[in-house]
Design an enzyme around this catalytic site. Structure first.
Site, mmCIF file in Angstrom:
data_model
loop_
_atom_site.group_PDB
_atom_site.id
_atom_site.type_symbol
_atom_site.label_atom_id
_atom_site.label_comp_id
_atom_site.label_asym_id
_atom_site.label_seq_id
_atom_site.Cartn_x
_atom_site.Cartn_y
_atom_site.Cartn_z
ATOM 1 N N ALA A 254 0.823 -1.219 0.000
ATOM 2 C CA ALA A 254 0.000 0.000 0.000
ATOM 3 C C ALA A 254 0.854 1.266 0.000
ATOM 4 O O ALA A 254 0.325 2.378 0.071
ATOM 5 C CB ALA A 254 -0.937 -0.006 1.206
ATOM 6 N N ASP B 273 18.989 1.691 -10.675
ATOM 7 C CA ASP B 273 20.273 2.287 -11.075
ATOM 8 C C ASP B 273 20.545 2.033 -12.560
ATOM 9 O O ASP B 273 21.112 2.877 -13.257
ATOM 10 C CB ASP B 273 21.403 1.719 -10.212
ATOM 11 C CG ASP B 273 21.152 1.959 -8.734
ATOM 12 O OD1 ASP B 273 20.651 3.044 -8.392
ATOM 13 O OD2 ASP B 273 21.422 1.057 -7.928
ATOM 14 N N HIS C 134 23.872 -0.465 -3.756
ATOM 15 C CA HIS C 134 22.797 0.472 -4.098
ATOM 16 C C HIS C 134 22.768 1.641 -3.120
ATOM 17 O O HIS C 134 21.823 1.808 -2.366
ATOM 18 C CB HIS C 134 21.444 -0.245 -4.127
ATOM 19 C CG HIS C 134 20.297 0.698 -4.334
ATOM 20 N ND1 HIS C 134 20.095 1.371 -5.520
ATOM 21 C CD2 HIS C 134 19.330 1.133 -3.500
ATOM 22 C CE1 HIS C 134 19.045 2.155 -5.402
ATOM 23 N NE2 HIS C 134 18.551 2.043 -4.182
ATOM 24 N N SER D 298 13.502 -2.584 -0.004
ATOM 25 C CA SER D 298 13.652 -1.701 1.166
ATOM 26 C C SER D 298 15.111 -1.346 1.403
ATOM 27 O O SER D 298 15.977 -2.221 1.416
ATOM 28 C CB SER D 298 13.114 -2.383 2.418
ATOM 29 O OG SER D 298 11.884 -3.012 2.170
ATOM 30 N N ILE E 117 5.780 2.925 -3.372
ATOM 31 C CA ILE E 117 6.259 1.979 -4.392
ATOM 32 C C ILE E 117 5.251 0.850 -4.564
ATOM 33 O O ILE E 117 4.917 0.457 -5.684
ATOM 34 C CB ILE E 117 7.630 1.376 -3.990
ATOM 35 C CG1 ILE E 117 8.697 2.456 -3.943
ATOM 36 C CG2 ILE E 117 8.035 0.261 -4.952
ATOM 37 C CD1 ILE E 117 9.997 2.023 -3.291
ATOM 38 N N GLY E 118 4.751 0.344 -3.441
ATOM 39 C CA GLY E 118 3.915 -0.852 -3.465
ATOM 40 C C GLY E 118 2.713 -0.725 -4.382
ATOM 41 O O GLY E 118 2.381 -1.666 -5.118
HETATM 42 P P1 NAI Z 1 6.195 4.280 1.798
HETATM 43 O O1 NAI Z 1 6.311 4.773 3.204
HETATM 44 O O2 NAI Z 1 5.375 5.059 0.842
HETATM 45 O O3 NAI Z 1 5.611 2.798 1.813
HETATM 46 C C1 NAI Z 1 6.095 1.813 2.657
HETATM 47 C C2 NAI Z 1 4.960 0.874 2.967
HETATM 48 O O4 NAI Z 1 5.474 -0.168 3.798
HETATM 49 C C3 NAI Z 1 3.804 1.537 3.736
HETATM 50 O O5 NAI Z 1 2.581 1.291 3.072
HETATM 51 C C4 NAI Z 1 3.846 0.863 5.100
HETATM 52 O O6 NAI Z 1 2.571 0.713 5.691
HETATM 53 C C5 NAI Z 1 4.460 -0.487 4.738
HETATM 54 N N1 NAI Z 1 5.047 -1.197 5.868
HETATM 55 C C6 NAI Z 1 5.805 -0.718 6.878
HETATM 56 N N2 NAI Z 1 6.127 -1.718 7.719
HETATM 57 C C7 NAI Z 1 5.589 -2.843 7.218
HETATM 58 C C8 NAI Z 1 5.571 -4.197 7.633
HETATM 59 N N3 NAI Z 1 6.181 -4.599 8.760
HETATM 60 N N4 NAI Z 1 4.919 -5.099 6.868
HETATM 61 C C9 NAI Z 1 4.293 -4.709 5.735
HETATM 62 N N5 NAI Z 1 4.259 -3.442 5.295
HETATM 63 C C10 NAI Z 1 4.901 -2.525 6.029
HETATM 64 O O7 NAI Z 1 7.682 4.080 1.238
HETATM 65 P P2 NAI Z 1 8.143 3.853 -0.281
HETATM 66 O O8 NAI Z 1 8.402 5.161 -0.917
HETATM 67 O O9 NAI Z 1 7.214 2.902 -0.915
HETATM 68 O O10 NAI Z 1 9.583 3.167 -0.051
HETATM 69 C C11 NAI Z 1 9.678 1.881 0.510
HETATM 70 C C12 NAI Z 1 11.134 1.467 0.656
HETATM 71 O O11 NAI Z 1 11.761 1.318 -0.619
HETATM 72 C C13 NAI Z 1 11.992 2.477 1.411
HETATM 73 O O12 NAI Z 1 12.834 1.787 2.300
HETATM 74 C C14 NAI Z 1 12.811 3.132 0.323
HETATM 75 O O13 NAI Z 1 14.026 3.649 0.802
HETATM 76 C C15 NAI Z 1 13.025 1.977 -0.606
HETATM 77 N N6 NAI Z 1 13.425 2.341 -1.969
HETATM 78 C C16 NAI Z 1 14.257 1.487 -2.639
HETATM 79 C C17 NAI Z 1 14.706 1.768 -3.894
HETATM 80 C C18 NAI Z 1 15.618 0.820 -4.596
HETATM 81 O O14 NAI Z 1 16.138 1.178 -5.665
HETATM 82 N N7 NAI Z 1 15.858 -0.395 -4.114
HETATM 83 C C19 NAI Z 1 14.303 3.003 -4.594
HETATM 84 C C20 NAI Z 1 13.391 3.811 -3.841
HETATM 85 C C21 NAI Z 1 12.988 3.488 -2.575
#
Ligand code: NAI
Length: 340
Positions: free
Chosen positions: A32, A173, A200, A141, A35-36
Protein backbone atom coordinates in the site's frame (compact mmCIF):
# COMPACT_ATOMS: atom_id res chain seq x y z
CA UNK A 1 13.62 -0.67 -39.70
CA UNK A 2 13.83 -3.77 -37.53
CA UNK A 3 17.12 -5.53 -37.06
CA UNK A 4 17.24 -9.30 -37.43
CA UNK A 5 17.91 -9.52 -33.73
CA UNK A 6 14.88 -7.47 -32.73
CA UNK A 7 12.63 -9.54 -35.00
CA UNK A 8 14.07 -12.68 -33.45
CA UNK A 9 13.42 -11.32 -29.96
CA UNK A 10 9.86 -10.41 -30.86
CA UNK A 11 9.15 -13.83 -32.34
CA UNK A 12 10.80 -15.51 -29.40
CA UNK A 13 8.83 -13.46 -26.90
CA UNK A 14 5.56 -14.19 -28.66
CA UNK A 15 6.36 -17.88 -28.61
CA UNK A 16 7.03 -17.66 -24.91
CA UNK A 17 3.94 -15.64 -24.16
CA UNK A 18 1.82 -18.33 -25.80
CA UNK A 19 3.57 -21.38 -24.40
CA UNK A 20 4.58 -20.07 -20.98
CA UNK A 21 3.04 -21.70 -17.98
CA UNK A 22 1.14 -18.93 -16.33
CA UNK A 23 0.56 -19.93 -12.74
CA UNK A 24 2.93 -17.70 -10.87
CA UNK A 25 1.91 -16.24 -7.54
CA UNK A 26 3.66 -12.97 -6.78
CA UNK A 27 3.46 -11.37 -3.34
CA UNK A 28 4.14 -7.74 -2.48
CA UNK A 29 4.94 -6.94 1.17
CA UNK A 30 4.41 -3.22 1.69
CA UNK A 31 1.86 -3.11 -1.14
CA UNK A 32 0.00 0.00 0.00
CA UNK A 33 3.06 2.27 -0.03
CA UNK A 34 4.39 4.73 -2.55
CA UNK A 35 6.26 1.98 -4.39
CA UNK A 36 3.92 -0.85 -3.47
CA UNK A 37 0.83 0.57 -5.18
CA UNK A 38 2.21 1.30 -8.66
CA UNK A 39 4.35 -1.85 -8.47
CA UNK A 40 1.24 -3.92 -7.76
CA UNK A 41 -0.56 -2.22 -10.64
CA UNK A 42 2.28 -3.04 -13.05
CA UNK A 43 2.31 -6.65 -11.83
CA UNK A 44 -1.45 -6.81 -12.50
CA UNK A 45 -0.64 -5.96 -16.13
CA UNK A 46 1.92 -8.78 -16.36
CA UNK A 47 0.42 -11.81 -18.11
CA UNK A 48 2.90 -14.12 -16.41
CA UNK A 49 1.40 -13.36 -13.00
CA UNK A 50 -1.63 -15.48 -12.16
CA UNK A 51 -2.07 -14.55 -8.47
CA UNK A 52 -1.17 -11.24 -6.94
CA UNK A 53 -1.04 -11.18 -3.14
CA UNK A 54 -0.96 -7.74 -1.53
CA UNK A 55 0.06 -7.32 2.11
CA UNK A 56 0.74 -4.21 4.16
CA UNK A 57 0.39 -3.22 7.81
CA UNK A 58 -2.29 -0.85 6.59
CA UNK A 59 -4.44 -0.69 3.50
CA UNK A 60 -3.60 -3.94 1.72
CA UNK A 61 -7.21 -5.06 1.11
CA UNK A 62 -8.18 -1.60 -0.20
CA UNK A 63 -5.37 -1.50 -2.74
CA UNK A 64 -6.21 -5.07 -3.76
CA UNK A 65 -9.92 -4.28 -4.26
CA UNK A 66 -8.98 -1.30 -6.43
CA UNK A 67 -6.41 -3.12 -8.58
CA UNK A 68 -8.62 -6.22 -8.89
CA UNK A 69 -11.00 -4.26 -11.16
CA UNK A 70 -8.33 -3.93 -13.86
CA UNK A 71 -9.47 -6.27 -16.60
CA UNK A 72 -6.57 -8.68 -16.81
CA UNK A 73 -6.92 -12.35 -15.93
CA UNK A 74 -4.94 -12.62 -12.70
CA UNK A 75 -6.64 -12.78 -9.32
CA UNK A 76 -5.75 -10.16 -6.73
CA UNK A 77 -6.10 -10.64 -2.98
CA UNK A 78 -5.39 -8.26 -0.14
CA UNK A 79 -4.50 -9.53 3.31
CA UNK A 80 -5.07 -8.26 6.82
CA UNK A 81 -2.04 -7.26 8.89
CA UNK A 82 -2.13 -10.36 11.08
CA UNK A 83 0.23 -13.34 11.24
CA UNK A 84 -2.47 -15.37 9.48
CA UNK A 85 -2.84 -12.71 6.79
CA UNK A 86 0.90 -12.62 6.22
CA UNK A 87 1.06 -16.42 6.05
CA UNK A 88 -1.77 -16.57 3.52
CA UNK A 89 -0.14 -13.84 1.42
CA UNK A 90 3.11 -15.83 1.30
CA UNK A 91 1.83 -19.40 0.91
CA UNK A 92 2.82 -20.74 -2.51
CA UNK A 93 4.53 -17.55 -3.70
CA UNK A 94 7.09 -17.88 -6.50
CA UNK A 95 8.30 -14.30 -6.08
CA UNK A 96 8.13 -12.06 -3.01
CA UNK A 97 8.90 -8.36 -3.47
CA UNK A 98 9.62 -6.36 -0.32
CA UNK A 99 9.18 -2.57 -0.56
CA UNK A 100 8.05 -2.29 3.10
CA UNK A 101 9.69 0.36 5.23
CA UNK A 102 10.26 4.08 5.48
CA UNK A 103 11.72 6.14 2.62
CA UNK A 104 14.27 8.97 2.81
CA UNK A 105 13.62 12.62 3.52
CA UNK A 106 15.89 15.43 2.26
CA UNK A 107 19.35 15.27 3.81
CA UNK A 108 19.10 11.57 4.70
CA UNK A 109 21.34 8.83 3.34
CA UNK A 110 19.97 5.36 2.76
CA UNK A 111 21.97 4.18 5.75
CA UNK A 112 19.97 6.58 7.94
CA UNK A 113 16.98 4.29 7.31
CA UNK A 114 18.73 1.32 8.86
CA UNK A 115 17.31 1.66 12.38
CA UNK A 116 13.70 1.48 11.20
CA UNK A 117 13.93 -0.74 8.17
CA UNK A 118 16.32 -3.41 9.49
CA UNK A 119 13.75 -4.81 11.89
CA UNK A 120 10.90 -4.52 9.35
CA UNK A 121 12.87 -6.52 6.78
CA UNK A 122 14.09 -9.02 9.41
CA UNK A 123 10.52 -9.76 10.51
CA UNK A 124 9.16 -10.06 6.98
CA UNK A 125 12.12 -12.27 6.04
CA UNK A 126 11.28 -14.55 8.98
CA UNK A 127 7.73 -14.90 7.70
CA UNK A 128 8.97 -15.53 4.15
CA UNK A 129 11.43 -18.17 5.38
CA UNK A 130 8.59 -19.90 7.26
CA UNK A 131 5.86 -19.72 4.64
CA UNK A 132 7.62 -19.29 1.26
CA UNK A 133 11.09 -20.80 1.77
CA UNK A 134 11.54 -21.57 -1.94
CA UNK A 135 10.38 -18.20 -3.25
CA UNK A 136 12.68 -15.74 -4.97
CA UNK A 137 12.98 -12.80 -2.60
CA UNK A 138 13.45 -9.33 -4.12
CA UNK A 139 14.47 -6.82 -1.49
CA UNK A 140 13.66 -3.21 -2.36
CA UNK A 141 13.65 -1.70 1.17
CA UNK A 142 16.70 0.41 1.86
CA UNK A 143 19.50 0.29 2.71
CA UNK A 144 19.64 -2.61 0.23
CA UNK A 145 23.37 -3.09 0.94
CA UNK A 146 22.35 -4.11 4.49
CA UNK A 147 18.78 -5.44 4.12
CA UNK A 148 19.91 -8.18 1.71
CA UNK A 149 22.51 -9.55 4.18
CA UNK A 150 19.82 -9.31 6.89
CA UNK A 151 17.48 -11.45 4.79
CA UNK A 152 20.27 -13.94 4.07
CA UNK A 153 21.07 -14.31 7.79
CA UNK A 154 17.41 -14.85 8.65
CA UNK A 155 16.99 -17.54 5.98
CA UNK A 156 20.27 -19.16 7.06
CA UNK A 157 19.20 -19.21 10.71
CA UNK A 158 16.07 -21.09 9.65
CA UNK A 159 18.04 -23.52 7.48
CA UNK A 160 16.39 -22.50 4.21
CA UNK A 161 18.91 -20.07 2.67
CA UNK A 162 19.43 -20.56 -1.06
CA UNK A 163 21.71 -17.79 -2.38
CA UNK A 164 20.33 -18.30 -5.88
CA UNK A 165 17.00 -16.96 -4.69
CA UNK A 166 17.88 -13.74 -2.91
CA UNK A 167 18.15 -10.47 -4.85
CA UNK A 168 18.72 -6.86 -3.89
CA UNK A 169 16.84 -4.79 -6.44
CA UNK A 170 19.32 -2.37 -8.03
CA UNK A 171 17.41 -2.20 -11.32
CA UNK A 172 16.57 1.47 -10.79
CA UNK A 173 20.27 2.29 -11.07
CA UNK A 174 20.33 0.51 -14.45
CA UNK A 175 17.17 2.30 -15.57
CA UNK A 176 18.59 5.68 -14.53
CA UNK A 177 21.96 5.02 -16.15
CA UNK A 178 20.28 4.12 -19.44
CA UNK A 179 18.10 7.23 -19.33
CA UNK A 180 20.81 9.65 -18.22
CA UNK A 181 23.38 8.49 -20.80
CA UNK A 182 20.73 8.85 -23.51
CA UNK A 183 20.15 12.43 -22.41
CA UNK A 184 23.87 13.20 -22.69
CA UNK A 185 24.22 11.52 -26.08
CA UNK A 186 20.77 12.47 -27.44
CA UNK A 187 19.95 8.84 -28.20
CA UNK A 188 17.03 6.50 -27.55
CA UNK A 189 17.42 4.96 -24.07
CA UNK A 190 15.92 1.73 -25.46
CA UNK A 191 19.29 1.24 -27.17
CA UNK A 192 21.42 2.17 -24.16
CA UNK A 193 22.48 -0.46 -21.65
CA UNK A 194 24.93 0.50 -18.93
CA UNK A 195 26.31 -2.11 -16.58
CA UNK A 196 26.13 -0.83 -13.01
CA UNK A 197 27.95 -2.85 -10.38
CA UNK A 198 28.66 -2.67 -6.65
CA UNK A 199 25.81 -1.81 -4.30
CA UNK A 200 22.80 0.47 -4.10
CA UNK A 201 23.78 3.70 -2.38
CA UNK A 202 25.89 6.70 -3.33
CA UNK A 203 29.50 5.76 -3.92
CA UNK A 204 28.75 2.03 -3.91
CA UNK A 205 26.89 2.50 -7.22
CA UNK A 206 29.53 2.02 -9.93
CA UNK A 207 28.49 2.57 -13.57
CA UNK A 208 30.86 1.09 -16.13
CA UNK A 209 30.63 3.61 -18.95
CA UNK A 210 33.67 2.05 -20.63
CA UNK A 211 31.50 -1.00 -21.35
CA UNK A 212 28.56 1.06 -22.66
CA UNK A 213 27.94 2.20 -26.24
CA UNK A 214 29.86 5.37 -25.37
CA UNK A 215 33.28 4.48 -23.95
CA UNK A 216 34.45 7.84 -25.31
CA UNK A 217 32.64 9.84 -22.61
CA UNK A 218 35.38 11.43 -20.55
CA UNK A 219 36.44 14.38 -18.43
CA UNK A 220 33.86 16.60 -16.76
CA UNK A 221 30.96 15.12 -18.79
CA UNK A 222 31.85 11.66 -17.51
CA UNK A 223 32.28 12.85 -13.93
CA UNK A 224 28.90 14.56 -13.94
CA UNK A 225 27.16 11.58 -15.53
CA UNK A 226 28.65 9.14 -13.04
CA UNK A 227 27.70 11.45 -10.17
CA UNK A 228 24.15 11.72 -11.48
CA UNK A 229 23.80 7.94 -11.71
CA UNK A 230 25.19 7.54 -8.18
CA UNK A 231 23.05 10.26 -6.64
CA UNK A 232 20.01 10.31 -8.98
CA UNK A 233 17.81 9.26 -6.08
CA UNK A 234 18.64 12.54 -4.32
CA UNK A 235 17.11 14.53 -7.20
CA UNK A 236 13.78 12.86 -6.48
CA UNK A 237 14.04 13.16 -2.69
CA UNK A 238 14.76 16.88 -3.07
CA UNK A 239 11.98 17.50 -5.59
CA UNK A 240 9.44 15.68 -3.41
CA UNK A 241 10.29 18.08 -0.55
CA UNK A 242 9.99 15.62 2.30
CA UNK A 243 7.20 13.50 0.82
CA UNK A 244 9.49 10.53 0.12
CA UNK A 245 11.84 9.15 -2.49
CA UNK A 246 11.49 7.53 -5.91
CA UNK A 247 8.29 5.49 -6.11
CA UNK A 248 7.04 5.46 -9.71
CA UNK A 249 10.37 4.86 -11.43
CA UNK A 250 11.16 2.35 -8.68
CA UNK A 251 7.90 0.52 -9.28
CA UNK A 252 8.79 0.33 -12.98
CA UNK A 253 12.24 -1.02 -12.13
CA UNK A 254 10.89 -3.55 -9.63
CA UNK A 255 8.30 -4.77 -12.12
CA UNK A 256 11.06 -5.19 -14.73
CA UNK A 257 13.16 -7.28 -12.33
CA UNK A 258 10.18 -9.46 -11.40
CA UNK A 259 9.34 -9.93 -15.07
CA UNK A 260 12.93 -10.95 -15.86
CA UNK A 261 12.76 -13.64 -13.16
CA UNK A 262 9.39 -14.87 -14.40
CA UNK A 263 10.68 -15.04 -17.98
CA UNK A 264 13.74 -17.00 -16.86
CA UNK A 265 11.57 -19.31 -14.73
CA UNK A 266 9.38 -20.02 -17.73
CA UNK A 267 12.30 -21.11 -19.88
CA UNK A 268 13.53 -17.98 -21.64
CA UNK A 269 17.31 -18.06 -22.08
CA UNK A 270 19.91 -15.31 -21.71
CA UNK A 271 17.90 -13.18 -19.32
CA UNK A 272 20.49 -10.92 -17.73
CA UNK A 273 20.06 -8.25 -15.05
CA UNK A 274 22.46 -6.45 -12.75
CA UNK A 275 21.43 -7.35 -9.21
CA UNK A 276 22.88 -7.45 -5.69
CA UNK A 277 23.41 -11.11 -4.79
CA UNK A 278 25.72 -13.32 -2.78
CA UNK A 279 28.71 -13.26 -5.05
CA UNK A 280 32.17 -14.82 -5.32
CA UNK A 281 33.65 -11.74 -7.03
CA UNK A 282 35.11 -10.06 -3.91
CA UNK A 283 34.72 -12.83 -1.33
CA UNK A 284 38.49 -12.94 -0.92
CA UNK A 285 38.24 -9.37 0.38
CA UNK A 286 35.48 -10.34 2.82
CA UNK A 287 32.66 -8.93 0.69
CA UNK A 288 29.90 -11.52 0.48
CA UNK A 289 27.38 -9.57 -1.61
CA UNK A 290 27.96 -7.64 -4.79
CA UNK A 291 25.93 -6.47 -7.73
CA UNK A 292 27.08 -7.41 -11.21
CA UNK A 293 25.51 -8.84 -14.32
CA UNK A 294 23.69 -12.07 -13.48
CA UNK A 295 22.16 -14.56 -15.89
CA UNK A 296 18.82 -15.65 -14.47
CA UNK A 297 17.44 -19.16 -14.77
CA UNK A 298 14.55 -21.24 -13.45
CA UNK A 299 16.10 -21.43 -9.97
CA UNK A 300 17.11 -17.77 -9.83
CA UNK A 301 20.81 -16.93 -10.12
CA UNK A 302 22.27 -19.10 -12.87
CA UNK A 303 25.58 -17.38 -13.60
CA UNK A 304 27.36 -14.44 -12.01
CA UNK A 305 29.37 -12.62 -14.66
CA UNK A 306 32.88 -11.34 -14.17
CA UNK A 307 33.15 -7.56 -14.06
CA UNK A 308 35.15 -7.51 -17.27
CA UNK A 309 37.69 -4.89 -18.33
CA UNK A 310 37.52 -1.55 -16.51
CA UNK A 311 39.63 1.57 -16.89
CA UNK A 312 41.70 3.25 -14.21
CA UNK A 313 38.95 5.72 -13.32
CA UNK A 314 36.44 2.89 -12.83
CA UNK A 315 38.92 0.90 -10.78
CA UNK A 316 39.12 3.92 -8.49
CA UNK A 317 35.31 3.91 -8.15
CA UNK A 318 35.34 0.19 -7.36
CA UNK A 319 37.98 0.68 -4.64
CA UNK A 320 35.82 3.35 -2.94
CA UNK A 321 32.71 1.20 -3.37
CA UNK A 322 34.26 -1.81 -1.68
CA UNK A 323 35.14 0.16 1.45
CA UNK A 324 31.55 1.34 2.01
CA UNK A 325 30.02 -1.92 0.94
CA UNK A 326 31.96 -4.05 3.36
CA UNK A 327 30.75 -1.85 6.26
CA UNK A 328 27.12 -1.90 5.06
CA UNK A 329 27.12 -5.69 4.71
CA UNK A 330 28.78 -6.24 8.09
CA UNK A 331 26.22 -3.94 9.71
CA UNK A 332 23.34 -6.03 8.36
CA UNK A 333 24.94 -9.31 9.36
CA UNK A 334 25.71 -8.03 12.87
CA UNK A 335 22.16 -6.74 13.30
CA UNK A 336 20.64 -10.21 12.93
CA UNK A 337 23.23 -11.77 15.26
CA UNK A 338 22.53 -9.13 17.92
CA UNK A 339 18.76 -8.93 17.33
CA UNK A 340 17.71 -12.40 16.16
P1 NAI B 1 6.20 4.28 1.80
O1 NAI B 1 6.31 4.77 3.20
O2 NAI B 1 5.37 5.06 0.84
O3 NAI B 1 5.61 2.80 1.81
C1 NAI B 1 6.09 1.81 2.66
C2 NAI B 1 4.96 0.87 2.97
O4 NAI B 1 5.47 -0.17 3.80
C3 NAI B 1 3.80 1.54 3.74
O5 NAI B 1 2.58 1.29 3.07
C4 NAI B 1 3.85 0.86 5.10
O6 NAI B 1 2.57 0.71 5.69
C5 NAI B 1 4.46 -0.49 4.74
N1 NAI B 1 5.05 -1.20 5.87
C6 NAI B 1 5.80 -0.72 6.88
N2 NAI B 1 6.13 -1.72 7.72
C7 NAI B 1 5.59 -2.84 7.22
C8 NAI B 1 5.57 -4.20 7.63
N3 NAI B 1 6.18 -4.60 8.76
N4 NAI B 1 4.92 -5.10 6.87
C9 NAI B 1 4.29 -4.71 5.74
N5 NAI B 1 4.26 -3.44 5.30
C10 NAI B 1 4.90 -2.53 6.03
O7 NAI B 1 7.68 4.08 1.24
P2 NAI B 1 8.14 3.85 -0.28
O8 NAI B 1 8.40 5.16 -0.92
O9 NAI B 1 7.21 2.90 -0.91
O10 NAI B 1 9.58 3.17 -0.05
C11 NAI B 1 9.68 1.88 0.51
C12 NAI B 1 11.13 1.47 0.66
O11 NAI B 1 11.76 1.32 -0.62
C13 NAI B 1 11.99 2.48 1.41
O12 NAI B 1 12.83 1.79 2.30
C14 NAI B 1 12.81 3.13 0.32
O13 NAI B 1 14.03 3.65 0.80
C15 NAI B 1 13.02 1.98 -0.61
N6 NAI B 1 13.43 2.34 -1.97
C16 NAI B 1 14.26 1.49 -2.64
C17 NAI B 1 14.71 1.77 -3.89
C18 NAI B 1 15.62 0.82 -4.60
O14 NAI B 1 16.14 1.18 -5.66
N7 NAI B 1 15.86 -0.39 -4.11
C19 NAI B 1 14.30 3.00 -4.59
C20 NAI B 1 13.39 3.81 -3.84
C21 NAI B 1 12.99 3.49 -2.58
Amino acid sequence: MFSARSIFNTVQRRAFSVSAQQNSKVTVLGAAGGIGQPLSLLLKLNKRVSDLALYDIRGGPGVAADISHVNTKSSVNGYDPTPEGLKAALDGAEIVLIPAGVPRKPGMSRDDLFNTNASIVRDLAKAAADHAPKAKILVISNPVNSTVPITAEVFRSKGVYDPRKLFGVTTLDIVRASRFISEVKKTDPANEEVTVIGGHSGHTIVPLLSQSNHPDISGEVRNQLVNRIQFGGDEVVKAKQGAGSATLSMAYAGARMADSLLRAAQGEKNVVECTFVESPLFKDQGIDFFSSKVTLGPEGVEKIHEIGPVNEYEQGLIDVCLQDLSKNIAKGQAFVKENP
